[in-house]
Design a protein around this motif. Structure first.
Motif, mmCIF file in Angstrom:
data_model
loop_
_atom_site.group_PDB
_atom_site.id
_atom_site.type_symbol
_atom_site.label_atom_id
_atom_site.label_comp_id
_atom_site.label_asym_id
_atom_site.label_seq_id
_atom_site.Cartn_x
_atom_site.Cartn_y
_atom_site.Cartn_z
ATOM 1 N N LYS A 131 -57.376 -32.774 17.734
ATOM 2 C CA LYS A 131 -57.391 -31.886 16.564
ATOM 3 C C LYS A 131 -56.169 -32.082 15.675
ATOM 4 O O LYS A 131 -56.250 -31.894 14.456
ATOM 5 C CB LYS A 131 -57.540 -30.427 16.972
ATOM 6 C CG LYS A 131 -56.356 -29.795 17.667
ATOM 7 C CD LYS A 131 -56.661 -28.324 17.956
ATOM 8 C CE LYS A 131 -55.488 -27.610 18.588
ATOM 9 N NZ LYS A 131 -55.792 -26.177 18.833
ATOM 10 N N ASN A 132 -55.040 -32.476 16.252
ATOM 11 C CA ASN A 132 -53.858 -32.717 15.422
ATOM 12 C C ASN A 132 -54.067 -33.918 14.501
ATOM 13 O O ASN A 132 -53.584 -33.930 13.362
ATOM 14 C CB ASN A 132 -52.633 -32.933 16.314
ATOM 15 C CG ASN A 132 -52.198 -31.662 17.006
ATOM 16 O OD1 ASN A 132 -52.297 -30.568 16.439
ATOM 17 N ND2 ASN A 132 -51.735 -31.778 18.243
ATOM 18 N N TYR A 152 -56.252 -32.585 11.705
ATOM 19 C CA TYR A 152 -55.421 -31.817 10.765
ATOM 20 C C TYR A 152 -54.659 -32.752 9.824
ATOM 21 O O TYR A 152 -54.661 -32.577 8.608
ATOM 22 C CB TYR A 152 -54.388 -30.968 11.509
ATOM 23 C CG TYR A 152 -54.921 -29.843 12.347
ATOM 24 C CD1 TYR A 152 -56.198 -29.342 12.182
ATOM 25 C CD2 TYR A 152 -54.119 -29.270 13.328
ATOM 26 C CE1 TYR A 152 -56.666 -28.313 12.970
ATOM 27 C CE2 TYR A 152 -54.574 -28.238 14.112
ATOM 28 C CZ TYR A 152 -55.857 -27.768 13.939
ATOM 29 O OH TYR A 152 -56.311 -26.738 14.723
ATOM 30 N N LYS A 153 -53.975 -33.731 10.438
ATOM 31 C CA LYS A 153 -53.117 -34.626 9.660
ATOM 32 C C LYS A 153 -53.928 -35.432 8.660
ATOM 33 O O LYS A 153 -53.551 -35.552 7.482
ATOM 34 C CB LYS A 153 -52.356 -35.557 10.608
ATOM 35 C CG LYS A 153 -51.365 -36.479 9.895
ATOM 36 C CD LYS A 153 -50.580 -37.328 10.897
ATOM 37 C CE LYS A 153 -49.607 -38.250 10.187
ATOM 38 N NZ LYS A 153 -48.834 -39.084 11.154
ATOM 39 N N SER A 188 -55.575 -32.897 5.907
ATOM 40 C CA SER A 188 -54.594 -32.284 5.010
ATOM 41 C C SER A 188 -53.989 -33.337 4.085
ATOM 42 O O SER A 188 -53.748 -33.073 2.898
ATOM 43 C CB SER A 188 -53.490 -31.576 5.802
ATOM 44 O OG SER A 188 -52.774 -32.477 6.618
ATOM 45 N N ILE A 232 -55.490 -25.592 4.479
ATOM 46 C CA ILE A 232 -54.682 -26.559 5.221
ATOM 47 C C ILE A 232 -53.782 -27.371 4.297
ATOM 48 O O ILE A 232 -52.821 -28.001 4.744
ATOM 49 C CB ILE A 232 -55.604 -27.477 6.044
ATOM 50 C CG1 ILE A 232 -54.823 -28.198 7.144
ATOM 51 C CG2 ILE A 232 -56.328 -28.471 5.148
ATOM 52 C CD1 ILE A 232 -55.704 -28.965 8.112
ATOM 53 N N PRO A 259 -53.991 -24.431 9.300
ATOM 54 C CA PRO A 259 -55.358 -24.683 9.746
ATOM 55 C C PRO A 259 -56.034 -23.343 10.039
ATOM 56 O O PRO A 259 -55.388 -22.404 10.524
ATOM 57 C CB PRO A 259 -55.173 -25.495 11.041
ATOM 58 C CG PRO A 259 -53.804 -26.072 10.944
ATOM 59 C CD PRO A 259 -52.997 -25.049 10.204
ATOM 60 N N THR A 291 -63.404 -26.984 10.511
ATOM 61 C CA THR A 291 -62.699 -26.505 11.692
ATOM 62 C C THR A 291 -62.913 -27.423 12.895
ATOM 63 O O THR A 291 -64.000 -27.973 13.093
ATOM 64 C CB THR A 291 -63.132 -25.074 12.058
ATOM 65 O OG1 THR A 291 -62.380 -24.638 13.203
ATOM 66 C CG2 THR A 291 -64.616 -24.981 12.377
ATOM 67 N N THR A 292 -61.881 -27.562 13.703
ATOM 68 C CA THR A 292 -61.984 -28.328 14.948
ATOM 69 C C THR A 292 -62.405 -27.437 16.109
ATOM 70 O O THR A 292 -62.665 -27.925 17.202
ATOM 71 C CB THR A 292 -60.629 -28.981 15.292
ATOM 72 O OG1 THR A 292 -59.637 -27.958 15.438
ATOM 73 C CG2 THR A 292 -60.207 -29.954 14.197
#
Length: 249
Positions: free
Chosen positions: A3-4, A7-8, A11, A77, A102, A126-127
């Motif tokens: 999930k990181n 996000y990265k 975003s 995000i 997030p 969403t993760t």
């Protein structure tokens, strides 16, 4: 799926390429050929406290502010998107509490506080769908309303080939994948196409009851556009967008 990494990647896209390339879907539209003006899911929001999940450039918040909501909150995000939202709302004489985070994470949003939480074409990023719905339930007052729209999963499974609709993806496949929305191939997003039952079951687990679901195409909007593109022809045959209105028990 890490999930990181999601996000990265996402975003970064919205902070750079997506900030200019992708045209945001904003209220009164829920998505392709579906509008609030016809379905009136929100009703009268005057005097109500509203939170938008994935508020982007702030134009849906503007829509609610102009309808006399008492408080506007938004979470996104992308810091760049929030900067644009703040500038836009200020230019409209409106203000909102904007939080960069997030949607899955704890970020200081008050609990049992909002009358309505909504998300326009953002919830699918969403993760952690179940966790996100549980957080949204915690933000709402008892009997509070949650409204969200997203790309209909069947839309992602079908393509137009030689004027015929052809399945090219398994409906049951919810694995994450990379995509570049820019035709020039610049920028990358990570997505997962969830089944409708995945959304419905996650809502039930979070303590919501579904009051209304919309997946049909608005014929009047289609006729007004007089569009003969593959996209429009596809919309005449199957849903491109779904919208759910649910209430916290």
């Amino acid at each position: 799926m890490n999930k990181n990494t999601v996000y990265k990647t996402n975003s970064l896209y919205w902070d750079t390429t997506g900030n200019d390339f992708l045209q945001a879907i904003v209220l009164p539209f829920y998505g392709a050929f579906v509008s609030e003006e016809k379905y009136q899911l929100f009703g009268d929001v005057s005097g109500k406290k509203l939170l938008e999940i994935g508020c982007g450039n702030g134009r849906s918040l503007q829509y609610q502010g102009e309808r006399k909501a008492s408080e506007l909150w938004g979470v996104d995000i992308s810091q760049k998107q929030l900067e644009k939202a703040a500038q836009h709302l200020t230019s409209c004489g409106l203000s909102a509490t904007l939080i960069c985070s997030p949607m899955e994470e704890e970020c200081g949003i008050p609990e049992n506080y909002f009358d309505v939480v909504y998300s326009i074409y953002a919830i699918g990023w969403t993760t952690d769908l179940e966790g996100t719905f549980c957080r949204i339930a915690s933000y709402l007052k008892k009997d509070g309303v949650f409204i969200f729209s997203w790309s209909h999963p069947i839309h992602k499974c079908v393509v137009v080939e030689n004027n015929r609709l052809v399945f090219n993806k398994c409906y049951f496949d919810e694995t994450w994948y990379s995509v570049s929305p820019d035709l020039a191939g610049e920028g990358e997003l990570k997505l997962s196409d969830r089944k409708l039952s995945t959304y419905v079951n996650a809502l039930a687990k979070a303590g919501f009851v579904i009051e209304q679901m919309i997946e049909q195409t608005d014929d009047e909007m289609m006729q007004a556009r007089d569009d003969s593109s593959d996209f429009a022809n596809k919309a005449r045959m199957l849903p491109l967008t779904f919208v759910i209105k649910a209430r916290k028990l």
